[in-house]
Motif scaffolding. Structure first.
Motif, PDB file in Angstrom:
ATOM      1  N   ALA A  88      25.413  39.884  51.288  1.00 38.66           N
ATOM      2  CA  ALA A  88      27.290  40.190  50.716  1.00 38.66           C
ATOM      3  C   ALA A  88      27.899  38.732  50.451  1.00 38.66           C
ATOM      4  CB  ALA A  88      28.537  40.728  51.892  1.00 38.66           C
ATOM      5  N   LEU A  89      27.056  38.245  51.526  1.00 38.64           N
ATOM      6  CA  LEU A  89      28.227  36.046  51.539  1.00 38.64           C
ATOM      7  C   LEU A  89      26.362  35.899  51.562  1.00 38.64           C
ATOM      8  CD1 LEU A  89      31.188  35.941  53.164  1.00 38.64           C
ATOM      9  CD2 LEU A  89      31.159  36.460  50.845  1.00 38.64           C
ATOM     10  N   PHE A 119      28.111  35.013  46.389  1.00 37.83           N
ATOM     11  CA  PHE A 119      28.352  36.550  46.380  1.00 37.83           C
ATOM     12  C   PHE A 119      28.153  37.477  45.963  1.00 37.83           C
ATOM     13  CE2 PHE A 119      32.390  34.641  44.750  1.00 37.83           C
ATOM     14  CZ  PHE A 119      32.641  36.170  43.979  1.00 37.83           C
ATOM     15  N   LEU A 127      30.497  43.354  48.757  1.00 37.37           N
ATOM     16  CA  LEU A 127      32.168  43.028  48.945  1.00 37.37           C
ATOM     17  C   LEU A 127      33.789  43.966  48.793  1.00 37.37           C
ATOM     18  CD1 LEU A 127      32.610  39.167  48.559  1.00 37.37           C
ATOM     19  CD2 LEU A 127      32.078  40.397  50.578  1.00 37.37           C
ATOM     20  N   LYS A 157      33.019  48.574  48.935  1.00 33.73           N
ATOM     21  CA  LYS A 157      32.441  49.563  50.138  1.00 33.73           C
ATOM     22  C   LYS A 157      32.897  50.264  50.662  1.00 33.73           C
ATOM     23  CE  LYS A 157      31.925  46.214  53.739  1.00 33.73           C
ATOM     24  NZ  LYS A 157      30.326  45.954  53.101  1.00 33.73           N
ATOM     25  N   ILE A 173      28.447  41.988  56.190  1.00 34.44           N
ATOM     26  CA  ILE A 173      30.148  42.375  55.661  1.00 34.44           C
ATOM     27  C   ILE A 173      30.353  43.599  57.009  1.00 34.44           C
ATOM     28  CG2 ILE A 173      32.614  42.257  54.959  1.00 34.44           C
ATOM     29  CD1 ILE A 173      31.093  40.037  55.106  1.00 34.44           C
TER      30      ILE A 173
END
Length: 379
Positions: free
Chosen positions: A62-63, A79, A84, A87, A370
């Motif tokens: 995600a990151l 990212f 993100l 989800k 995340i």
């Protein structure tokens, strides 16, 4: 007697729910469990602050934070919009993520080779370094994006997902243990039966673990084509009123991957990866002999050979540059994944610059999940 019946009903209901939860959880795949494989970012590649500039990431997070050499002076954030912002969608599955779908008519697995846009990443970079033909360090900023235009898997690797569902359905509740539990009022015997039931489910899970584990291996596409684009800017002098200089690049990277340990029972697939890159760059980060800013254009073409053995990989890349200035890049690299979210990359060799062209870079790549990355295996 009535109390025993109530307890028995409650236990049976609890065990049914427990069995169902095991079934549902094991039918899921956590995309965050795969080892991050992006050793750099397009934003870093354009600025020239990267141990390797030829790569195609199979697994992204995600990151991601990419840092090279001096922490705080050279760093990039990357990212993935899919992880993100997608989800909460219930229409997600592992097979859809890699482009596999079940044909509603034949029931067979088919693939969509143009489904790789869900691997898109956007990156930002900041460096404080010396650039050729400029005195002292300059601060440069960069924005980049990468996506997969085409990918083709060995479909046979994914045709047996139903094996997992069937294996889970074959786990029968331990009715004899449940009956014994319901017939006893002795706390010691009740605890014994409860421990036996727990042990039963653990043993049954171990029996089907090989079926589960094969979905945890990284399966690379046999062939893929990625596209990247990036733009960077810096001031000609370390002054806010100085003119702004720009560099733009776009490139295509093709990769073919071949499994070296086919049919092996190891935890990882080992790969031979062959990559080809073609790139176009317009560059204002230059001064001519009289100190005036000039725009150079380059056409890069080259390739890379990469050997991947589990958590460690070795690569060598060579890129020929033609245009305003002719030069080449020749760099060997090594990447080691400490765990699924953290890796170290090193590169050593010759870069494109005419002077000060030594490449000696150590990079750290740190991925972040995340949450809620678990998706169904298939529909």
């Amino acid at each position: 007697m009535k109390l025993n019946i109530i307890i028995t009903v409650l236990l049976l209901n609890s065990l049914f729910i427990f069995t169902q939860s095991i079934d549902e959880e094991q039918k899921k795949q956590n995309l965050g469990d795969f080892t991050m494989s992006n050793p750099s970012s397009p934003a870093f590649v354009l600025i020239g602050e990267t141990p390797t500039s030829v790569y195609t990431p199979t697994n992204v997070k995600a990151l991601a934070l990419h840092v090279s050499n001096n922490f705080g002076e050279n760093l990039s954030f990357e990212f993935s919009p899919y992880f993100l912002f997608h989800k909460k969608s219930k229409n997600r599955s592992y097979y859809k993520y890699i482009g596999m779908e079940k044909d509603p008519v034949t029931g067979k697995i088919k693939q969509n080779p143009f489904s790789g846009f869900n691997t898109t990443t956007i990156s930002l970079a900041y460096v404080d370094k010396e650039f050729e033909s400029f005195d002292g360090k300059r601060k440069a900023y960069s924005l980049g994006m990468r996506t997969t235009l085409f990918r083709w898997y060995d479909k046979s690797k994914f045709e047996n997902a139903e094996d997992l569902s069937e294996a889970l359905l074959d786990i029968d509740p331990p009715f004899d243990l449940i009956a014994g539990l319901s017939e006893s009022d002795d706390p010691v015997i009740i605890q014994k039966y409860q421990d036996s039931i727990t042990s039963y489910y653990k043993d049954e899970k171990l029996k089907i673990q090989p079926v589960i584990d094969k979905f945890k291996k990284t399966e690379k596409p046999v062939f893929r084509l990625d596209a990247s684009i990036a733009h960077s800017s810096m001031f000609s002098e370390n002054n806010i009123n100085a003119s702004l200089l720009n560099r733009f690049g776009s490139w295509l990277t093709a990769q073919g991957s071949f499994i070296l340990n086919k049919n092996a029972t190891s935890e990882h697939n080992n790969y031979l990866n062959l990559l080809i890159i073609g790139r176009y760059i317009e560059d204002e980060f230059n001064k001519n002999d009289v100190g005036l800013i000039e725009t150079n254009t380059y056409r890069d073409f080259g390739g890379k050979i990469d050997l991947e053995f589990g958590n460690i990989s070795f690569g060598y890349e060579y890129i020929s540059r033609n245009g305003t200035v002719n030069s080449s890049r020749s760099v060997g690299s090594i990447n080691y994944a400490i765990n699924k979210d953290l890796s170290i990359t090193g590169g050593f060799g010759k870069d494109f610059e005419v002077t000060d062209n030594l490449v000696s870079i150590i990079g750290i790549n740190w991925g972040f999940n995340i949450g809620n990355d678990s998706v169904k295996l298939n529909d």
